[in-house]
Motif scaffolding. Structure first.
Motif, PDB file in Angstrom:
ATOM      1  N   ALA A  44     -25.738  54.088  -2.530  1.00 35.87           N
ATOM      2  CA  ALA A  44     -25.667  53.019  -1.595  1.00 35.87           C
ATOM      3  C   ALA A  44     -24.534  53.040  -0.945  1.00 35.87           C
ATOM      4  N   ASN A  45     -23.512  53.538  -1.527  1.00 35.85           N
ATOM      5  CA  ASN A  45     -22.184  53.564  -0.843  1.00 35.85           C
ATOM      6  C   ASN A  45     -21.746  55.095  -0.241  1.00 35.85           C
ATOM      7  N   ILE A  46     -22.841  55.817   0.042  1.00 31.90           N
ATOM      8  CA  ILE A  46     -22.526  57.212   0.243  1.00 31.90           C
ATOM      9  C   ILE A  46     -21.849  57.440   1.498  1.00 31.90           C
ATOM     10  N   GLU A  47     -22.250  56.588   2.687  1.00 28.52           N
ATOM     11  CA  GLU A  47     -21.428  56.823   4.058  1.00 28.52           C
ATOM     12  C   GLU A  47     -20.020  56.529   3.858  1.00 28.52           C
ATOM     13  N   ALA A  48     -19.652  55.259   3.068  1.00 31.14           N
ATOM     14  CA  ALA A  48     -18.121  54.916   2.855  1.00 31.14           C
ATOM     15  C   ALA A  48     -17.485  55.861   1.819  1.00 31.14           C
ATOM     16  N   ILE A  49     -18.321  56.572   1.036  1.00 26.85           N
ATOM     17  CA  ILE A  49     -17.585  57.670   0.177  1.00 26.85           C
ATOM     18  C   ILE A  49     -17.201  58.695   1.048  1.00 26.85           C
ATOM     19  N   ALA A  50     -18.217  59.132   1.848  1.00 25.18           N
ATOM     20  CA  ALA A  50     -18.193  60.271   2.816  1.00 25.18           C
ATOM     21  C   ALA A  50     -16.906  60.275   3.737  1.00 25.18           C
ATOM     22  N   ALA A  51     -16.687  58.873   4.098  1.00 25.79           N
ATOM     23  CA  ALA A  51     -15.793  58.630   5.288  1.00 25.79           C
ATOM     24  C   ALA A  51     -14.345  58.698   4.644  1.00 25.79           C
ATOM     25  N   VAL A  52     -14.013  58.750   3.343  1.00 19.12           N
ATOM     26  CA  VAL A  52     -12.781  58.920   2.796  1.00 19.12           C
ATOM     27  C   VAL A  52     -12.269  60.137   3.015  1.00 19.12           C
ATOM     28  N   GLY A  59      -9.969  63.095   2.793  1.00 17.16           N
ATOM     29  CA  GLY A  59      -9.583  63.999   1.717  1.00 17.16           C
ATOM     30  C   GLY A  59     -10.689  64.481   0.783  1.00 17.16           C
ATOM     31  N   ILE A  60     -11.778  63.773   0.945  1.00 16.87           N
ATOM     32  CA  ILE A  60     -13.089  64.383   0.288  1.00 16.87           C
ATOM     33  C   ILE A  60     -13.745  65.514   0.962  1.00 16.87           C
ATOM     34  N   ASP A  61     -14.070  66.489   0.002  1.00 18.35           N
ATOM     35  CA  ASP A  61     -14.446  67.855   0.857  1.00 18.35           C
ATOM     36  C   ASP A  61     -15.887  68.021   0.573  1.00 18.35           C
ATOM     37  N   THR A  62     -16.441  67.622  -0.548  1.00 15.37           N
ATOM     38  CA  THR A  62     -17.664  68.017  -0.838  1.00 15.37           C
ATOM     39  C   THR A  62     -18.617  66.885  -1.509  1.00 15.37           C
ATOM     40  N   LEU A  63     -19.495  66.474  -1.203  1.00 13.12           N
ATOM     41  CA  LEU A  63     -20.368  65.420  -1.872  1.00 13.12           C
ATOM     42  C   LEU A  63     -21.432  66.044  -2.822  1.00 13.12           C
ATOM     43  N   HIS A  64     -21.492  65.769  -4.134  1.00 15.54           N
ATOM     44  CA  HIS A  64     -22.219  66.472  -4.917  1.00 15.54           C
ATOM     45  C   HIS A  64     -23.176  65.472  -5.727  1.00 15.54           C
ATOM     46  N   ILE A  65     -24.495  65.865  -5.952  1.00 15.36           N
ATOM     47  CA  ILE A  65     -25.290  65.063  -6.817  1.00 15.36           C
ATOM     48  C   ILE A  65     -25.350  65.552  -7.860  1.00 15.36           C
ATOM     49  N   GLY A  66     -25.211  64.835  -9.166  1.00 18.14           N
ATOM     50  CA  GLY A  66     -25.597  65.269 -10.288  1.00 18.14           C
ATOM     51  C   GLY A  66     -26.922  64.845 -10.347  1.00 18.14           C
ATOM     52  N   ALA A  67     -27.929  65.918 -10.407  1.00 18.27           N
ATOM     53  CA  ALA A  67     -29.348  65.703 -10.296  1.00 18.27           C
ATOM     54  C   ALA A  67     -29.918  64.945 -11.442  1.00 18.27           C
ATOM     55  N   ALA A 111     -27.150  63.874   4.824  1.00 12.62           N
ATOM     56  CA  ALA A 111     -26.863  63.368   6.127  1.00 12.62           C
ATOM     57  C   ALA A 111     -25.424  62.953   6.161  1.00 12.62           C
ATOM     58  N   ALA A 112     -25.145  62.214   5.199  1.00  8.06           N
ATOM     59  CA  ALA A 112     -23.605  61.641   5.174  1.00  8.06           C
ATOM     60  C   ALA A 112     -22.480  62.911   5.231  1.00  8.06           C
TER      61      ALA A 112
END
Length: 164
Positions: free
Chosen positions: A61-69, A71-79, A106-107
């Motif tokens: 739900a917060n992925i866009e806000a997390i991605a906007a931080v 210093g964050i380099d990669t978004l990773h899903i623990g499937a 997308a984010a």
């Protein structure tokens, strides 16, 4: 789960201007070279890869806000963990999971980051789909799993051979 969580990761892992990590001396990651504090900060900030793992509905739900931080380099899903959270345990190709992959991709793309997915072993079709989606960090298994699998294959081959 939140942008605040992501900012806390950045603060703990990086030096100013992004983080709040304290001064450091010679480190193994620097090859124990004698460097000025400014050089240490520059190199550690550049070489530190920050990868929050998205494993909850809140994280999605917060992925866009997390991605906007910054210093964050990669978004990773623990499937596997995410599938449990979404109520589709182990169903890594379920429509809810596919939507999660797409929204995180997308984010990541929108914020110039890469994307990873972990735990998608024994499903080459899904792995290819994820690579096509833009995943660049794909965990298909673990070192222990690969070692045990190799051992099991050897044992099965021995057991299949006659003793006489």
């Amino acid at each position: 789960d939140t942008a605040e969580d992501a900012r806390a990761i950045v603060a703990a892992a990086l030096f100013k201007p992004l983080g709040r990590r304290s001064a450091a001396g010679t480190l193994p990651s620097l090859g124990y070279r004698s460097l000025s504090q400014a050089a240490i900060i520059e190199e550690i900030n550049r070489e530190t890869l920050l990868i929050p793992i998205i494993e909850t509905e809140a994280g999605l739900a917060n992925i866009e806000a997390i991605a906007a931080v910054e210093g964050i380099d990669t978004l990773h899903i623990g499937a596997n963990d995410l599938s449990i959270e979404l109520g589709v345990t182990g169903q890594l190709t379920h429509p809810r999971m596919r939507q999660a992959y797409a929204s995180v991709a997308a984010a990541a793309k929108a914020h110039g980051q890469s994307m990873g997915v972990g735990g998608v072993r024994n499903n080459p079709q899904l792995q290819i789909e994820l690579l096509r989606l833009g995943v660049r960090y794909l965990t298909c298994g673990t070192d222990v799993g690969y070692v045990v699998g190799g051992g099991r294959a050897d044992i099965a081959a021995i057991r299949a051979m006659p003793l006489q």
